[in-house]
Design a protein around this motif. Structure first.
Motif, PDB file in Angstrom:
ATOM      1  N   ILE A 234      40.835  40.439  43.381  1.00  0.00           N
ATOM      2  CA  ILE A 234      41.796  41.301  44.065  1.00  0.00           C
ATOM      3  C   ILE A 234      43.090  41.360  43.258  1.00  0.00           C
ATOM      4  O   ILE A 234      43.593  40.340  42.780  1.00  0.00           O
ATOM      5  CB  ILE A 234      42.064  40.789  45.494  1.00  0.00           C
ATOM      6  N   ARG A 235      43.618  42.563  43.124  1.00  0.00           N
ATOM      7  CA  ARG A 235      44.852  42.764  42.359  1.00  0.00           C
ATOM      8  C   ARG A 235      46.035  42.100  43.051  1.00  0.00           C
ATOM      9  O   ARG A 235      46.084  42.007  44.280  1.00  0.00           O
ATOM     10  CB  ARG A 235      45.111  44.261  42.195  1.00  0.00           C
ATOM     11  N   THR A 236      47.010  41.677  42.260  1.00  0.00           N
ATOM     12  CA  THR A 236      48.176  40.989  42.821  1.00  0.00           C
ATOM     13  C   THR A 236      49.027  41.916  43.682  1.00  0.00           C
ATOM     14  O   THR A 236      49.822  41.449  44.486  1.00  0.00           O
ATOM     15  CB  THR A 236      49.046  40.381  41.709  1.00  0.00           C
ATOM     16  N   SER A 237      48.863  43.214  43.539  1.00  0.00           N
ATOM     17  CA  SER A 237      49.629  44.175  44.338  1.00  0.00           C
ATOM     18  C   SER A 237      48.884  44.613  45.591  1.00  0.00           C
ATOM     19  O   SER A 237      49.399  45.430  46.358  1.00  0.00           O
ATOM     20  CB  SER A 237      49.950  45.400  43.485  1.00  0.00           C
ATOM     21  N   ALA A 238      47.708  44.077  45.829  1.00  0.00           N
ATOM     22  CA  ALA A 238      46.852  44.530  46.931  1.00  0.00           C
ATOM     23  C   ALA A 238      47.099  43.738  48.213  1.00  0.00           C
ATOM     24  O   ALA A 238      47.567  42.597  48.195  1.00  0.00           O
ATOM     25  CB  ALA A 238      45.386  44.417  46.534  1.00  0.00           C
ATOM     26  N   TYR A 239      46.724  44.385  49.314  1.00  0.00           N
ATOM     27  CA  TYR A 239      46.816  43.773  50.641  1.00  0.00           C
ATOM     28  C   TYR A 239      45.427  43.700  51.250  1.00  0.00           C
ATOM     29  O   TYR A 239      44.646  44.635  51.145  1.00  0.00           O
ATOM     30  CB  TYR A 239      47.725  44.601  51.556  1.00  0.00           C
TER      31      TYR A 239
END
Length: 166
Positions: free
Chosen positions: A65-70
């Motif tokens: 999961i990307r660090t900018s994702a929720y």
């Protein structure tokens, strides 16, 4: 499918992973779980809690999961490996999470998720509509009034307790 119908009108790409679905709803792209996790801004889990879905989001997949994702978990808490999810949130590997279902209800006071400021926690009512809340409130008030007037409440969790009340 209901969520897909709600969001396809927004200016975004809507993707889904479902191993049992052979045809995607209109406006939705079916992709692999790994691709979904590594390319999405918002990830919503809606799978039921089963042996097949237990820890579907294990440490390896959570790390995709990307660090900018929720991450929004609207399904059973067992979908995500809890220690790995906590670590990813604590270390800002994931921007944040919204969680509605926990191992215990209410959430245990020592649950480490309570210490995080990038998490929204709801007490298993995330999907409750205004009508549901009003109906539940009427049911509770009605049973409280029945109890106060000496009548048996309709919605007893343990009806055997009423026998000892007399």
């Amino acid at each position: 499918q209901s969520l897909a119908q709600m969001v396809v009108g927004f200016p975004m790409t809507v993707c889904a992973y479902d191993p049992y679905l052979t045809k995607a709803p209109e406006g939705v792209q079916l992709i692999s779980l790994e691709e979904l996790l590594s390319s999405s801004d918002f990830i919503v889990t809606l799978a039921p809690s089963t042996p097949d879905t237990s820890e579907l989001l294990n440490a390896r997949r959570i790390n995709l999961i990307r660090t900018s994702a929720y991450l929004i978990t609207a399904s059973g808490i067992s979908i995500a490996e809890q220690d790995a999810l906590f670590d990813a949130l604590r270390n800002d590997h994931i921007a944040g999470a919204a969680i509605d279902v926990f191992e215990t209800h209410p959430i245990a006071p020592d649950n480490p998720l309570l210490s995080l400021d990038n998490v929204i926690l709801t007490p298993h009512i995330g999907g409750a509509t205004e009508e549901t809340i009003q109906r539940h409130s009427r049911i509770m008030v009605g049973d409280i009034l029945r109890f106060i007037s000496g009548k048996r409440p309709i919605n007893l969790v343990n009806p055997d307790v009423w026998k000892t009340h007399d």
